[in-house]
Design an enzyme around this catalytic site. Structure first.
Site, PDB file in Angstrom:
ATOM      1  N   SER A 183     -29.049  70.728 134.682  1.00 19.89           N
ATOM      2  CA  SER A 183     -29.265  69.557 133.836  1.00 19.89           C
ATOM      3  C   SER A 183     -28.449  68.353 134.318  1.00 19.89           C
ATOM      4  CB  SER A 183     -28.932  69.925 132.393  1.00 19.89           C
ATOM      5  OG  SER A 183     -29.402  68.949 131.484  1.00 19.89           O
ATOM      6  N   ASP A 354     -39.787  73.849 129.078  1.00 18.79           N
ATOM      7  CA  ASP A 354     -38.547  73.099 128.893  1.00 18.79           C
ATOM      8  C   ASP A 354     -38.930  71.726 128.326  1.00 18.79           C
ATOM      9  OD1 ASP A 354     -36.262  71.535 129.164  1.00 18.79           O
ATOM     10  OD2 ASP A 354     -35.701  72.397 131.091  1.00 18.79           O
ATOM     11  N   HIS A 387     -34.758  74.985 127.934  1.00 14.99           N
ATOM     12  CA  HIS A 387     -33.748  74.360 128.787  1.00 14.99           C
ATOM     13  C   HIS A 387     -32.425  75.129 128.848  1.00 14.99           C
ATOM     14  CE1 HIS A 387     -32.222  70.933 131.030  1.00 14.99           C
ATOM     15  NE2 HIS A 387     -31.167  70.844 130.244  1.00 14.99           N
TER      16      HIS A 387
END
Length: 426
Positions: A183, A354, A387
């Site tokens: 991320s 996600d 995620h």
């Protein structure tokens, strides 16, 4: 029975007694949590109560801790699970926003950090500024608002190179580093490699970007409606001198007992979180307390403003407003990070469901990278995978860790083959 065997049995007995003395804190189903204390289906998992260094040591792995000071005075914690053989390159892993290196060790022996170490890699776990493990500074106190006056730019241009330099210095490895970023750590990697391409290439042989946060224009999370409020919230918290209150990782002291107070609240907190990361999760019920032991890990509100910029299709330096931008950057708008300048081979991993960093945005990023550095792209097509499941999902080892090990293995084989061909041609 010799003395060593007897001593080992005694120590094992004491250890088991200690475990039995611990209260149950995880269960295999939500229903089991309703009567967890005397439920034989439930058990004690130290990862739900321990810090990252404690988890590493209690899982049975070696640990070396480093304090890294950046050029602007921030003191960062880096945890190493050492392998001194130097036959394979060191691997550096960095977490995403409101997280810590705990994401890499939370699943016990199945965790990616431990599986990489078992495969013979020297594993390094970074924690960037503002997280609970990196709240030190040469002159600023964590309670001062100036401590929290940092953005993703600072993480990318100060923290990432400082931690990578520490890995290079102390690993003693002749190999360049393999960087695995989740991320926001992928954001920082791309910013660093765009701004200082030669430096990045000299230290890193491969970027593996997991759930990469670039231009997140396809984000489907309803929370994106709140992102325009981030700048006003930052200004208000500064004026009231509350910026540190909303930034520090100790907010988990409130969220953890609240979210784990009952199975109903546990489901509620998980649902609120999943509205951001994706509604269908692969996190098992027994992992939820482990997750909330790590989340939130702390970050500055200024760092969070990247979310507003990225969902608007921007990948640029911090926006101070036209007046200050002109003073800082020499232009009314912040300059963009040009990922065409990246020279480090880059592999991208995405998940179909996600909601934060979507499949569409992952493919867009891949196409924007220079063709010469596109090392590959891999997707987790499982429906219930969001995620946060890349490292906390019950199938994370099969769907993410094992593919990453294969990606690294194939990359190293290709690199060795190219090196051999170049050597022969010389």
């Amino acid at each position: 029975m010799d003395l060593k065997t007897s001593l080992a049995l005694v120590l094992m007995g004491l250890f088991m007694e200690g475990l039995h003395a611990m209260k149950n804190n995880v269960c295999p189903t939500i229903r089991d949590y309703f009567h967890m204390e005397n439920n034989s289906n439930c058990w004690y998992d130290f990862a739900a109560d321990s810090t990252v260094p404690e988890i590493i040591q209690r899982t049975g792995y070696p640990l070396i801790q480093y304090k890294v000071q950046t050029a602007d005075g921030f003191q960062l914690s880096v945890f190493r699970i050492p392998d001194f053989s130097q036959t394979k390159p060191p691997i550096f892993m960095l977490h995403g926003v409101q997280s810590t290196s705990g994401i890499f060790v939370g699943l016990g022996k199945r965790s990616i950090a431990f599986q990489l170490h078992d495969a013979g890699y020297d594993v390094w776990l970074g924690n960037y500024r503002g997280t609970e493990y990196s709240e030190g500074h040469a002159s600023l106190n964590v309670t001062e608002k100036d401590f929290w006056d940092h953005s993703v730019d600072d993480i990318a241009l100060y923290d990432v190179p400082a931690m990578l330099q520490t890995v290079r210095h102390y690993s003693g490895s002749p190999h360049k580093i393999i960087y695995i970023g989740h991320s926001l750590a992928s954001t920082a990697a791309m910013m660093f490699a765009s701004e200082r391409p030669r430096v990045a290439k000299s230290m890193v042989s491969l970027f593996i970007l997991v759930g990469p946060a670039y231009k997140m224009t396809h984000m489907t999370s309803p929370y994106r409606l709140l992102f325009p409020l981030l700048y006003p919230a930052l200004d208000l918290s500064k004026s009231l001198n509350l910026v540190q209150l909303f930034s520090r990782g100790y907010s988990r002291r409130l969220t953890r007992p609240t979210c784990l107070a009952s199975p109903v609240l546990m489901l509620g907190c998980s649902a609120l979180l999943n509205m951001f990361t994706g509604p269908f999760t692969d996190i098992a019920p027994e992992t939820i307390p482990v997750y909330f032991n790590q989340f939130p890990g702390g970050t500055s509100l200024k760092t969070m403003t990247f979310l507003r910029e990225s969902t608007r299709g921007n990948f640029r330096k911090y926006d101070y407003g036209p007046g200050k931008n002109n003073h800082v950057y020499g232009s009314t708008a912040p300059p963009e990070y040009d990922i065409k300048k990246i020279e480090v081979p880059t592999f991208i991993i995405y998940a179909r469901n996600d909601w934060t960093t979507t499949k569409q945005d992952a493919f867009y990023l891949y196409k924007q990278l220079p063709e010469s550095i596109r090392a590959g792209i891999y997707g987790v097509e499982k429906m219930n995978f969001n995620h946060n499941d890349y490292f906390f999902g019950k199938n994370a080892d099969k769907l993410v860790t094992k593919p990453i090990l294969k990606i690294i293995e194939n990359f190293l084989k290709r690199s060795q083959k190219q090196y051999s061909q170049n050597t022969i041609s010389l």
